[in-house]
Design a protein around this motif. Structure first.
Motif, PDB file in Angstrom:
ATOM      1  N   LEU A  50      -5.070  -7.000  -2.469  1.00 18.58           N
ATOM      2  CA  LEU A  50      -5.259  -6.850  -4.083  1.00 18.58           C
ATOM      3  C   LEU A  50      -6.392  -7.323  -4.630  1.00 18.58           C
ATOM      4  O   LEU A  50      -6.521  -7.426  -5.990  1.00 18.58           O
ATOM      5  CB  LEU A  50      -4.247  -7.967  -4.330  1.00 18.58           C
ATOM      6  N   GLY A  51      -7.340  -7.409  -3.734  1.00 17.41           N
ATOM      7  CA  GLY A  51      -8.710  -7.544  -4.442  1.00 17.41           C
ATOM      8  C   GLY A  51      -9.034  -9.080  -4.743  1.00 17.41           C
ATOM      9  O   GLY A  51      -9.892  -9.299  -5.818  1.00 17.41           O
ATOM     10  N   ALA A  52      -8.680 -10.205  -4.188  1.00 18.38           N
ATOM     11  CA  ALA A  52      -8.501 -11.408  -4.651  1.00 18.38           C
ATOM     12  C   ALA A  52     -10.200 -11.970  -4.349  1.00 18.38           C
ATOM     13  O   ALA A  52     -10.673 -12.580  -5.115  1.00 18.38           O
ATOM     14  CB  ALA A  52      -7.736 -12.470  -3.917  1.00 18.38           C
ATOM     15  N   GLU A  74       0.956  -1.208  -0.027  1.00 15.46           N
ATOM     16  CA  GLU A  74       0.131   0.034   0.016  1.00 15.46           C
ATOM     17  C   GLU A  74       0.952   1.394   0.050  1.00 15.46           C
ATOM     18  O   GLU A  74       0.417   2.324  -0.551  1.00 15.46           O
ATOM     19  CB  GLU A  74      -0.985  -0.012   1.057  1.00 15.46           C
ATOM     20  N   ASP A  75       2.125   1.382   0.674  1.00 16.27           N
ATOM     21  CA  ASP A  75       2.686   2.674   0.841  1.00 16.27           C
ATOM     22  C   ASP A  75       3.719   2.777  -0.354  1.00 16.27           C
ATOM     23  O   ASP A  75       4.055   3.840  -0.640  1.00 16.27           O
ATOM     24  CB  ASP A  75       3.448   2.344   2.247  1.00 16.27           C
ATOM     25  N   THR A  76       4.353   1.526  -0.869  1.00 20.93           N
ATOM     26  CA  THR A  76       5.291   1.556  -1.782  1.00 20.93           C
ATOM     27  C   THR A  76       5.049   1.093  -3.182  1.00 20.93           C
ATOM     28  O   THR A  76       5.338   2.052  -4.047  1.00 20.93           O
ATOM     29  CB  THR A  76       6.561   0.874  -1.480  1.00 20.93           C
ATOM     30  N   ILE A  77       4.300   0.169  -3.385  1.00 25.02           N
ATOM     31  CA  ILE A  77       4.295  -0.543  -4.460  1.00 25.02           C
ATOM     32  C   ILE A  77       3.017  -0.159  -5.381  1.00 25.02           C
ATOM     33  O   ILE A  77       3.001   0.422  -6.436  1.00 25.02           O
ATOM     34  CB  ILE A  77       4.262  -1.928  -4.481  1.00 25.02           C
ATOM     35  N   LEU A  78       1.682  -0.064  -4.722  1.00 24.00           N
ATOM     36  CA  LEU A  78       0.540   0.248  -5.624  1.00 24.00           C
ATOM     37  C   LEU A  78       0.319   1.480  -6.116  1.00 24.00           C
ATOM     38  O   LEU A  78      -0.071   1.902  -7.145  1.00 24.00           O
ATOM     39  CB  LEU A  78      -0.641  -0.414  -4.503  1.00 24.00           C
ATOM     40  N   PRO A  79       0.655   2.378  -5.185  1.00 28.99           N
ATOM     41  CA  PRO A  79       0.599   3.925  -5.641  1.00 28.99           C
ATOM     42  C   PRO A  79       1.429   4.237  -6.902  1.00 28.99           C
ATOM     43  O   PRO A  79       0.795   4.988  -7.671  1.00 28.99           O
ATOM     44  CB  PRO A  79       1.140   4.912  -4.391  1.00 28.99           C
ATOM     45  N   LEU A 137       2.079   1.955  -9.300  1.00 31.69           N
ATOM     46  CA  LEU A 137       1.553   0.990 -10.319  1.00 31.69           C
ATOM     47  C   LEU A 137       0.236   1.245 -10.780  1.00 31.69           C
ATOM     48  O   LEU A 137      -0.119   0.832 -12.004  1.00 31.69           O
ATOM     49  CB  LEU A 137       1.759  -0.216 -10.047  1.00 31.69           C
ATOM     50  N   GLY A 138      -0.772   1.828 -10.139  1.00 34.92           N
ATOM     51  CA  GLY A 138      -1.995   1.921 -10.561  1.00 34.92           C
ATOM     52  C   GLY A 138      -2.903   0.556 -10.488  1.00 34.92           C
ATOM     53  O   GLY A 138      -2.472  -0.315 -10.092  1.00 34.92           O
ATOM     54  N   LYS A 156      -1.956  -3.245  -9.582  1.00 33.06           N
ATOM     55  CA  LYS A 156      -2.575  -4.258  -8.770  1.00 33.06           C
ATOM     56  C   LYS A 156      -3.135  -5.491  -9.173  1.00 33.06           C
ATOM     57  O   LYS A 156      -2.884  -6.438  -8.711  1.00 33.06           O
ATOM     58  CB  LYS A 156      -3.954  -3.261  -8.215  1.00 33.06           C
ATOM     59  N   VAL A 157      -3.399  -5.600 -10.497  1.00 32.67           N
ATOM     60  CA  VAL A 157      -3.667  -6.751 -11.392  1.00 32.67           C
ATOM     61  C   VAL A 157      -2.529  -7.626 -11.540  1.00 32.67           C
ATOM     62  O   VAL A 157      -2.610  -9.030 -11.143  1.00 32.67           O
ATOM     63  CB  VAL A 157      -4.250  -6.658 -12.573  1.00 32.67           C
ATOM     64  N   LEU A 158      -1.277  -7.114 -11.685  1.00 35.10           N
ATOM     65  CA  LEU A 158      -0.216  -7.854 -11.699  1.00 35.10           C
ATOM     66  C   LEU A 158       0.285  -8.342 -10.491  1.00 35.10           C
ATOM     67  O   LEU A 158       0.745  -9.402 -10.353  1.00 35.10           O
ATOM     68  CB  LEU A 158       0.964  -7.072 -12.458  1.00 35.10           C
ATOM     69  N   ALA A 159       0.078  -7.379  -9.426  1.00 32.72           N
ATOM     70  CA  ALA A 159       0.628  -7.915  -7.970  1.00 32.72           C
ATOM     71  C   ALA A 159      -0.324  -9.169  -7.597  1.00 32.72           C
ATOM     72  O   ALA A 159      -0.089  -9.997  -6.976  1.00 32.72           O
ATOM     73  CB  ALA A 159       0.401  -6.877  -7.050  1.00 32.72           C
ATOM     74  N   LEU A 160      -1.517  -9.060  -8.148  1.00 31.63           N
ATOM     75  CA  LEU A 160      -2.506  -9.984  -7.635  1.00 31.63           C
ATOM     76  C   LEU A 160      -2.105 -11.368  -8.431  1.00 31.63           C
ATOM     77  O   LEU A 160      -1.935 -12.595  -7.515  1.00 31.63           O
ATOM     78  CB  LEU A 160      -4.149  -9.827  -7.961  1.00 31.63           C
ATOM     79  N   ASP A 161      -1.910 -11.386  -9.556  1.00 30.75           N
ATOM     80  CA  ASP A 161      -1.164 -12.448 -10.089  1.00 30.75           C
ATOM     81  C   ASP A 161      -0.214 -13.169  -9.520  1.00 30.75           C
ATOM     82  O   ASP A 161      -0.220 -14.395  -9.334  1.00 30.75           O
ATOM     83  CB  ASP A 161      -0.846 -12.422 -11.716  1.00 30.75           C
ATOM     84  N   ALA A 162       0.862 -12.198  -9.100  1.00 30.91           N
ATOM     85  CA  ALA A 162       2.097 -12.816  -8.508  1.00 30.91           C
ATOM     86  C   ALA A 162       1.722 -13.346  -7.320  1.00 30.91           C
ATOM     87  O   ALA A 162       2.400 -14.236  -6.873  1.00 30.91           O
ATOM     88  CB  ALA A 162       2.979 -11.414  -8.256  1.00 30.91           C
ATOM     89  N   ALA A 163       0.786 -12.619  -6.319  1.00 32.77           N
ATOM     90  CA  ALA A 163       0.433 -13.182  -5.133  1.00 32.77           C
ATOM     91  C   ALA A 163      -0.223 -14.474  -5.120  1.00 32.77           C
ATOM     92  O   ALA A 163       0.172 -15.393  -4.651  1.00 32.77           O
ATOM     93  CB  ALA A 163      -0.440 -12.243  -4.284  1.00 32.77           C
ATOM     94  N   VAL A 164      -0.946 -14.668  -6.242  1.00 30.27           N
ATOM     95  CA  VAL A 164      -1.750 -15.885  -6.158  1.00 30.27           C
ATOM     96  C   VAL A 164      -0.885 -17.260  -6.549  1.00 30.27           C
ATOM     97  O   VAL A 164      -0.832 -18.110  -6.137  1.00 30.27           O
ATOM     98  CB  VAL A 164      -2.865 -15.939  -7.446  1.00 30.27           C
TER      99      VAL A 164
END
Length: 168
Positions: free
Chosen positions: A68-70, A21-26, A28-29, A33-41
């Protein structure tokens, strides 16, 4: 993300959420967030390659996945697509993983699962027998759950009918 979830750092989920929330998502937009969700899954699937481990891994990293909205219905197809890509060579693992995610409410309902399979962009799934098996098993679980709820309601009604009437 992989290093923080599975690598040497292995941060607690709350720290990963704060970092995201503090570093990555702001920076990337929404696309990020979609790419981060893919990576987390993918990280959860990699750590939980055994279905019994998957439950523990997903539970441990649920705050990250939720951040990430899973669990958002809009992202159900993203999560299922990530699972499909990860288990492209193992139909059995795909079936077990999708059913596990359904029971954990990452995939919110059998209807969401069926919508994913029958979506025009996923026509290739219709040719695969394992997707029909997933749908069959998901519907069987839904029917069994409905029968259990019906039995519970009948038992509660019977119990209520037997209860003495208390008058004031």
């Amino acid at each position: 993300l992989h290093e923080k979830m599975l690598g040497r750092e292995r941060l607690p989920s709350r720290e990963i959420v704060t970092w995201l929330e503090d570093t990555i998502l702001p920076s990337l937009g929404e696309d990020g967030k979609v790419l981060a969700l893919d990576a987390a899954v993918h990280c959860c699937l990699q750590a939980g390659t055994d279905p019994t481990h998957l439950t523990a891994v997903v539970a441990k990293h649920m705050p990250v996945l939720e951040c990430l909205g899973a669990r958002d219905r809009a992202n159900t197809s993203r999560v299922l697509q990530a699972v499909t890509e990860f288990w492209a060579c193992s139909n059995q693992q795909l079936i077990l993983t999708v059913l596990r995610l359904l029971s954990m409410r990452i995939v919110p309902s059998p209807a969401a699962l069926i919508s994913f399979v029958l979506d025009d962009s996923n026509r290739d799934h219709l040719e695969s027998s394992h997707w029909w098996e997933i749908i069959r098993l998901a519907l069987a679980k839904t029917v069994a759950r409905s029968k259990q709820v019906q039995a519970d309601l009948t038992a509660a009604k019977d119990e209520l009918a037997k209860a003495p009437i208390v008058e004031d």
